[in-house]
Design a protein around this motif. Structure first.
Motif: not given
Length: 677
Positions: A436-464
């Motif tokens: 089995s596998e259970i996976t997920g993640g997100f990717d977001s963007q936001f403003r930091i002063w005059k710059d645009t930054a992105g934060v992302f994460t993903d991962g999972g639990i795998f039984l192979i």
């Protein structure tokens, strides 16, 4: 080989002239070429004689090439940019294109393995192609195209001298039959004699592909043939011929003694793949866009995917003598010659139903469910032998497994501010039941002063479940029968990127139990220890006037270096001066530097095509420097480089692993040329 490639290239150009596309003329900027400004087709003007004449207008089509890959179990088309940039073009080795630090055999096209936590595969395919997986690509790595005009790319790379030459050739041709239907062919060749003895590589990859993107029906398909054919020299007979050249009587690299000097050891893998992915959109709903307009969108998509994958691997060695007994004390079948062959066939069918997020105005996310079936057949030598005159015929046995799985995913892929997904996949029947596998993640963007930054994460639990050939294998020199448990992996990755600052920081953590690895006897072992791994990677691009410095720093930790060895620090720096000459010739002149701390890099065993644990000697703590010149003129890119320019300046420990030194100082060049007509 060169004559065949040139003939194919000429045929492709001739074929592109009259098939499926109206005549076109493309200016160098990709815009329209309209002849006389302000004139319309069929309009008239007066020439200098005062007579009425018709002005000829050349019909043009703007060049446009779009390409994409299929992701999320082939349910989503991810757009990609066509690679036309000169930055990084000088990185010629496929191993370094994918990982900044790795263990390899030195020769281009030979086996290699990434030495990065983030590049460790969770799944495995045919065991004997895992060390050449950059060449034996999978359907989620294949590109599909849609073009306004025929598109051809020619790539050629060469390293002299002729007696020890290395060549890397690639041809890509694709064009649309009409606005929805595209066809293409891709052919790649790595032909390398190698700088050391008995190191010849001959790899080939052919792919015919086609795609149709209609309003309600889409299909992508590929037929692929892969071949990896190489001589195995077993590594240097004595590393001190390089480590201490003053005591060596050999002056030329190809004269250095190797273990399989006269045994003609050879590994060959042939692979055929057929892939078809069908999508049919159904239903429609009226949706109001942000501009206030109403449009109709499909409610969902029904999908079917077929993937047939067949591989054959043969390891053979002629003229086995008593000296070879030091390396292979077991002669289980034949004491004169070795011919170990294995076969693998996989047929996978997947049916999916997706509810599109564009049409889900209430929940604002998409839903996807799938069910699939995988048929696998393994054919390999067994203990019984049949004799006929002087030949030995292996008795072969075969094992067939059928596994079924189902799963689903919820996702939000539309929008730049916040995207996310979560999914599950469970094998409920057959050999892999319980995986089995259970996976997920997100990717977001936001403003930091005059710059645009992105934060992302993903991962999972795998039984192979472990690879079948790590549990059962029989050959002339190796035999094992194991009953391994499923490997359990927890993976978590995250990071932040600031594109305007050309900065990215990522971290990845893995927790693995029941890990299967290759021990010091080149045999698969399953450990009961819980292994934890950590990777931090920082990328930063500095610029001052026309001076650029691209830097990637890697810091890694492993709780059990005797099971999963990794270099603690690795650095890749590419610094160069760039400018434009005569307003048309763009160039970069610089130096690439690679370094990693000393570590027990895995050794390589040709008979099983695997890297395995060794505690004999550390390699690393050595700087590799390559001087390069990149050129970019209109639609052509070229590089000229001197690799390993610092050979011998700071010691001679330039080994990728024990027995396998890096190539000595050498010159090479490469060119990539795009044609849009």
């Amino acid at each position: 080989m060169k004559i065949k490639i040139i003939a194919l290239f000429v045929a492709l150009l001739w074929f592109s002239e009259g098939f499926g596309q109206p005549p076109s003329r493309i200016d160098q900027t990709g815009g329209r070429f309209d002849g006389a400004a302000g004139m319309q087709p069929g309009s008239f003007d007066r020439d200098t004689t005062g007579l009425r004449s018709q002005t000829t207008i050349i019909s043009t089509i703007p060049r446009e090439v779009r390409n994409w890959k299929l992701s999320n179990l082939f349910s989503r088309a991810d757009s990609l940019q066509v690679d036309t940039l000169p930055e990084g073009f000088q990185v010629h080795n496929p191993a370094y294109q994918q990982a900044i630090t790795n263990v390899q055999l030195g020769n281009i096209g030979a086996p290699w393995k990434a030495a990065m936590v983030s590049e460790m595969p969770i799944y495995s395919g045919f065991l004997f192609t895992e060390t050449v997986r950059n060449f034996f690509t999978t359907p989620d790595e294949w590109k599909y195209y849609n073009t306004r005009t025929p598109y051809t790319n020619i790539y050629y790379q060469h390293a002299p001298p002729k007696s020890r030459s290395e060549e890397n050739v690639g041809i890509l041709f694709t064009q649309n039959v009409n606005k929805d239907w595209n066809v293409g062919v891709e052919y790649k060749v790595i032909s390398s004699i190698g700088k050391y003895a008995y190191q010849t590589v001959n790899n080939r990859n052919f792919r015919f592909f086609s795609s149709y993107s209609g309003e309600i029906y889409q299909i992508c398909g590929s037929f692929v043939y892969n071949k990896a054919d190489r001589l195995e020299n077993g590594g240097m007979l004595d590393d001190f011929d390089i480590l201490d050249p003053e005591i060596s009587i050999i002056s030329r690299p190809e004269q250095l003694q190797v273990k399989f000097q006269n045994n003609r050891a050879n590994n060959r893998v042939d692979n055929y793949q057929l892939f078809l992915d069908n999508k049919l959109e159904f239903g429609n709903v009226s949706v109001t866009t942000q501009d206030g307009e109403t449009t109709k969108l499909p409610i969902g998509t029904a999908m079917h995917t077929l993937h047939i994958d067949r591989s054959r691997r043969v390891f053979q060695m002629d003229g086995i003598n008593t000296d070879l007994g030091r390396y292979y004390p077991k002669m289980l079948v034949d004491s004169i010659r070795t011919r170990d062959s294995t076969y693998y066939t996989s047929i996978t069918n997947i049916v999916q139903l997706k509810l599109n997020e564009e049409a889900n105005s209430m929940l604002r996310f998409g839903l996807r469910g799938f069910i699939g079936n995988q048929y696998e057949r393994y054919k390999y030598p067994a203990h019984t032998e049949y004799y006929k005159i002087d030949s030995i015929f292996y008795h072969r046995t075969d094992t067939t497994f059928v596994s079924s799985f189902f799963g689903g995913q919820i996702f939000k892929n539309i929008g730049e501010t916040f995207r996310w997904n979560a999914g599950i996949k469970i094998y409920f029947q057959g050999y892999k039941a319980g995986d089995s596998e259970i996976t997920g993640g997100f990717d977001s963007q936001f403003r930091i002063w005059k710059d645009t930054a992105g934060v992302f994460t993903d991962g999972g639990i795998f039984l192979i479940s472990p690879n079948f050939f790590t549990e059962n294998y029989y050959s002339n020199h190796f035999e094992w029968h194991n009953n391994f448990s499923a490997v359990k992996t927890v993976k978590l990755r995250g990071g932040i990127r600031i594109p305007t600052r050309k900065l990215e920081l990522t971290a990845e953590y893995r927790l693995i139990s029941d890990y299967v690895y290759w021990g010091q006897q080149a045999l698969p072992i399953q450990t009961s220890a819980i292994v934890s791994l950590m990777e931090f990677k920082l990328y930063k691009h500095f610029k001052l006037w026309n001076l650029h410095s691209k830097n990637t720093a890697l810091y890694q930790l492993t709780s059990h270096s005797e099971i999963i060895p990794l270099p603690m620090f690795s650095i890749y720096n590419s610094s160069y001066f760039q400018n434009t000459l005569f307003k048309v010739l763009f160039f970069q002149l610089g130096l690439d530097i690679r370094y990693n701390t000393a570590w027990y890099a895995p050794a390589y065993e040709p008979a099983v095509s695997q890297f395995y644990i060794q505690r004999e000697r550390k390699v690393g703590d050595y700087i590799f420097a390559d001087a390069f010149l990149n050129l970019h003129l209109k639609r052509a890119r070229a590089f000229f480089k001197m690799t390993h320019v610092n050979q011998g300046l700071w010691g001679n420990n330039y080994f990728h692993t024990i027995g396998y030194p890096a190539n000595p100082r050498s010159f090479r060049f490469g060119i990539s040329w795009n044609f849009y007509d």
